[in-house]
Design an enzyme around this catalytic site. Structure first.
Site, PDB file in Angstrom:
ATOM      1  N   ASP A  92       0.810  -1.223   0.000  1.00 48.04           N
ATOM      2  CA  ASP A  92       0.000   0.000   0.000  1.00 48.04           C
ATOM      3  C   ASP A  92       0.835   1.261   0.000  1.00 48.04           C
ATOM      4  O   ASP A  92       0.599   2.182   0.770  1.00 48.04           O
ATOM      5  CB  ASP A  92      -0.942  -0.021   1.202  1.00 48.04           C
ATOM      6  CG  ASP A  92      -1.748  -1.303   1.229  1.00 48.04           C
ATOM      7  OD1 ASP A  92      -1.437  -2.170   2.064  1.00 48.04           O
ATOM      8  OD2 ASP A  92      -2.633  -1.441   0.365  1.00 48.04           O
ATOM      9  N   HIS A 135       3.351   5.213   9.090  1.00 46.70           N
ATOM     10  CA  HIS A 135       3.310   3.766   8.826  1.00 46.70           C
ATOM     11  C   HIS A 135       4.692   3.199   8.487  1.00 46.70           C
ATOM     12  O   HIS A 135       4.873   1.989   8.547  1.00 46.70           O
ATOM     13  CB  HIS A 135       2.374   3.453   7.658  1.00 46.70           C
ATOM     14  CG  HIS A 135       0.948   3.803   7.938  1.00 46.70           C
ATOM     15  ND1 HIS A 135       0.228   3.271   8.979  1.00 46.70           N
ATOM     16  CD2 HIS A 135       0.112   4.683   7.318  1.00 46.70           C
ATOM     17  CE1 HIS A 135      -0.991   3.767   8.974  1.00 46.70           C
ATOM     18  NE2 HIS A 135      -1.086   4.622   7.987  1.00 46.70           N
ATOM     19  N   TYR A 305      -7.818  12.528   2.938  1.00 49.24           N
ATOM     20  CA  TYR A 305      -8.000  12.261   1.511  1.00 49.24           C
ATOM     21  C   TYR A 305      -9.268  12.870   0.944  1.00 49.24           C
ATOM     22  O   TYR A 305      -9.494  12.796  -0.267  1.00 49.24           O
ATOM     23  CB  TYR A 305      -7.953  10.748   1.269  1.00 49.24           C
ATOM     24  CG  TYR A 305      -6.697  10.186   1.854  1.00 49.24           C
ATOM     25  CD1 TYR A 305      -6.686   9.579   3.115  1.00 49.24           C
ATOM     26  CD2 TYR A 305      -5.465  10.379   1.224  1.00 49.24           C
ATOM     27  CE1 TYR A 305      -5.508   9.142   3.701  1.00 49.24           C
ATOM     28  CE2 TYR A 305      -4.283   9.946   1.802  1.00 49.24           C
ATOM     29  CZ  TYR A 305      -4.307   9.338   3.032  1.00 49.24           C
ATOM     30  OH  TYR A 305      -3.131   8.931   3.628  1.00 49.24           O
TER      31      TYR A 305
HETATM   32  N1  LIG Z   1      -4.856  -4.328   0.975  1.00 47.25           N
HETATM   33  C1  LIG Z   1      -5.950  -3.382   0.759  1.00 47.25           C
HETATM   34  C2  LIG Z   1      -5.736  -2.189   1.639  1.00 47.25           C
HETATM   35  C3  LIG Z   1      -6.226  -0.909   0.971  1.00 47.25           C
HETATM   36  N2  LIG Z   1      -6.125   0.230   1.882  1.00 47.25           N
HETATM   37  C4  LIG Z   1      -4.790   0.619   2.280  1.00 47.25           C
HETATM   38  C5  LIG Z   1      -4.790   2.100   2.530  1.00 47.25           C
HETATM   39  C6  LIG Z   1      -3.509   2.579   3.208  1.00 47.25           C
HETATM   40  C7  LIG Z   1      -3.829   3.925   3.810  1.00 47.25           C
HETATM   41  C8  LIG Z   1      -2.591   4.567   4.382  1.00 47.25           C
HETATM   42  C9  LIG Z   1      -2.866   5.945   4.873  1.00 47.25           C
HETATM   43  O1  LIG Z   1      -3.920   6.474   4.709  1.00 47.25           O
HETATM   44  C10 LIG Z   1      -1.786   6.661   5.566  1.00 47.25           C
HETATM   45  S1  LIG Z   1      -2.402   7.955   6.614  1.00 47.25           S
HETATM   46 ZN   LIG Z   2      -4.251   7.691   7.771  1.00 49.64          ZN
END
Ligand SMILES: NCCCNCCCCCC(=O)CS
Ligand SMILES: [Zn+2]
Length: 664
Positions: A92, A135, A305
């Site tokens: 991701d 992350h 987002y």
């Molecule tokens: N394997 C399917 C998963 C789909 N969604 C993953 C989204 C990651 C979002 C990371 C984010 O927003 C950082 S703040």
């Molecule tokens: Zn987030």
């Protein structure tokens, strides 16, 4: 001291170069619309523009491994196919020829912010960055993140600026597992994160994101996870988590620096979070952190987002950092059962590490753990089909209300012979009073000439707050109890439809307050066994108001939730003579109460309490309250009384709940 803003359009110069549904929401416009909103609202001009810089290898290696850094270093020269190949080893996240440069700028921006705040160049600040960071792990990119901006900043603050204790608050809707892994055995960094979890069904689907991951070894107790097991969480749920989990622990931790993983995918309208908290909630979340660490707060953008709620939330955050009045939170609900279950779980696992929570309830009988879907079954949320995405109803919410700074920030109403602290505008009865007043004086209330003068001064202050000519004020009066009575019985209620009266110290406050026009909360050492109904709440501290730990427990666990639920138009704070409350605690109380009634706080003190005028004026004028040091002393047993009080009151006041209703 000002507010730093760090932004550079260079960080918009990378994007997804291939098809990947999981990453398509992370677009350059996130940064540009946020910055443009700050420019359009005039907020950016009020900030101190601090340029970003590239983080050095050494700084990146504070958190990441050499092999990981070496790998990322190769990406600028990669072909599209190589980039895709390189990306496949992580989840991701996507790479781009310019993302390494931007990732160094993002991390470097966080470091610039830490330098500006820790050296006192600015009081606080915000860094608008991408790629986000929370992350990313020691040797892995994840969730759009390449370098862990905030984790690097925390290590840097300790190493370069000698910070002893750093608090990281992660209000992004995802669990910052990278931050947790980095500090889980480190008692000098307290990590707090709430996140959409849905019993491990939501990304990143980690068992260790649940409430029972409290840290390891000497770090046990210094990692706090609040899982949201349902979507649709609202302002009341977020505020409850702050009042009943984060803030008590944060005050006991007593950080030198607060770092915020400021992700706004926890706001309404966001496709990832699917929560319902409105952008103005971030004004309050920021405010509630600003009296910690002497106001040293660095907010670093993570997720977010929905371009509309993202921009609004960024503006709400920066406007609070600048010290503008907070918006009133309209019709706050009560925390939902699922949120209460989460709060109860996390408080029950933290109470053994944090005395301030030692009276927290046992975990819920319903075994929450059993609902955690075994990872084998939870293949993560299924990919949403296009029509499902369209069908998910478009969320709408009101534009956040304007937050106008009154022409006069702070005013004083003083006897002629009393000195007026710098910065306060002195009101004198004669020239400031409107003709209206002639008809209003009720001499039987005001009593003698002195009483009349006091009456006139107070009325003027309140009237000018009502019209927002004045933000807040302080009055020195010959008799505080009489003045409170006069305001409450004759001014407050018909001038303002809800007055929150906070009395510190003992005094007979004998008003009938059944009509709800006024909520009287009294914090004293007096044990008032009878409780005068829903709108008079005596909080008794056995060791009196001088007991800072008991006092802050009562403020965070009772007064704040009550205040949010009551949503007053005016706050009247009176300091009874001989209350014994410490100056720091008094200043913290003022700082926190400013969050209500758009900052319209009227402080009443006894004329001979002049010594407290300086500290009071300082906070009213917007300076952060100095940190409470006393919390390190062992706790008295007031916590028990507080819990009993909460038990009794929560039928009337839902924001006092910290556990699922006993029926369940
Ligand atoms: N394997 C399917 C998963 C789909 N969604 C993953 C989204 C990651 C979002 C990371 C984010 O927003 C950082 S703040
Ligand atoms: Zn987030």
């Amino acid at each position: 001291m000002g507010t730093a803003l760090i932004y550079d359009e260079e960080m918009t110069k990378y994007k997804l170069l291939w098809v990947d549904p999981a990453c398509k929401i992370e677009v350059p416009e996130r940064l540009s619309v946020s910055y443009e909103a700050l420019v359009r609202t005039g907020l950016s001009d009020r900030c101190v523009a601090v340029p970003p810089r590239e983080a050095s290898d050494a700084e990146i290696l504070l958190v990441h491994s050499e092999e990981y850094l070496e790998g990322v270093k190769k990406t600028p020269h990669m072909t599209l196919e190589d980039l895709k190949e390189f990306t496949l080893q992580y989840g991701d996240v996507y790479f781009h020829p310019n993302i390494y440069h931007c990732a160094k700028l993002a991390a470097g921006s966080a470091l610039q912010l830490v330098d500006s705040v820790m050296t006192g160049t600015v009081r606080n600040g915000m860094a608008l960055v991408r790629p986000p960071g929370h992350h990313s792990m020691r040797s892995a990119a994840s969730g759009f993140c390449v370098f862990n901006n905030v984790a690097i900043a925390a290590r840097y603050a300790k190493q370069k600026h000698g910070a002893k204790r750093v608090l990281i608050v992660d209000w992004d809707i995802h669990h910052g597992q990278g931050v947790q892994y980095c500090f889980e055995d480190d008692p000098s960094v307290l990590y707090f994160s709430w996140h959409r979890y849905e019993h491990q069904k939501f990304w990143p689907n980690l068992r260790e994101s649940d409430y029972d991951s409290v840290g390891k070894g000497s770090g046990a107790g210094f990692n706090i996870n609040v899982p949201w097991n349902k979507v649709g969480m609202e302002n009341s749920d977020y505020l409850s988590a702050f009042c009943h989990v984060l803030l008590p622990v944060a005050y006991e931790f007593c950080p030198d620096l607060v770092l915020v993983c400021a992700g706004f995918d926890s706001a309404i309208g966001d496709p990832e979070g699917e929560m319902c908290a409105t952008p103005d909630i971030f004004a309050h979340l920021t405010h509630l952190l600003m009296n910690l660490a002497g106001g040293k707060l660095c907010a670093v953008l993570e997720g977010g987002y929905n371009l509309t709620s993202l921009a609004q939330s960024v503006c709400q955050t920066v406007q609070t950092l600048l010290g503008d009045p907070l918006p009133r939170l309209a019709n706050l609900g009560s925390p939902c059962e699922s949120a209460l279950e989460s709060l109860q779980c996390v408080r029950s696992v933290l109470r053994r590490y944090w005395p301030i929570l030692k009276h927290a309830a046992d975990p819920p009988t319903t075994d929450v753990g059993s609902r955690r879907i075994k990872l084998a079954k939870a293949e993560g949320e299924k990919a949403e089909t296009a029509e499902e995405e369209r069908s998910r109803e478009e969320k709408v919410w009101p534009e956040p209300a304007e937050r106008l700074r009154p022409p006069v920030c702070s005013a004083s109403a003083l006897p002629d012979d009393a000195a007026c602290p710098d910065g306060l505008k002195r009101l004198t009865s004669s020239k400031d009073l409107g003709p209206l007043l002639g008809r209003r004086i009720k001499t039987e209330v005001a009593g003698d000439a002195d009483g009349v003068a006091t009456f006139l001064r107070l009325y003027t202050l309140i009237e000018k707050m009502r019209t927002n000519e004045i933000g807040n004020g302080v009055a020195l009066v010959p008799d505080v109890a009489a003045a409170v009575k006069c305001v409450v019985q004759d001014l407050g209620s018909d001038l303002v439809n809800r007055v929150l009266v906070v009395c510190v110290g003992k005094e007979e406050l004998n008003y009938a307050t059944a009509d709800g026009k006024m909520l009287v909360v009294q914090i004293s050492g007096e044990d008032k066994e009878e409780q005068k109904g829903k709108y008079y709440i005596p909080m008794c501290l056995k060791k009196g108001c001088g007991d800072t730990v008991g006092f802050i427990q009562a403020v965070l666990g009772l007064l704040l939730p009550l205040g949010y639920e009551y949503d007053p138009g005016l706050v009247l704070l009176s300091r009874m003579p001989g209350s014994g409350v410490g100056d720091c605690m008094w200043q913290q109380l003022i700082g926190l109460l400013k969050g209500f009634a758009k900052g319209h706080t009227l402080v009443l003190m006894q004329t001979n309490d002049e010594a407290c005028m300086g500290p009071t004026a300082s906070v009213l004028l917007g300076h952060p309250a100095p940190p409470l040091q006393e919390l390190l002393t062992p706790l008295p047993d007031d916590g028990d009384a507080l819990e009993r009080m909460r038990e009794r009151l929560q039928a009337d006041w839902k924001m006092l709940q910290t556990a699922v209703s006993s029926g369940n």
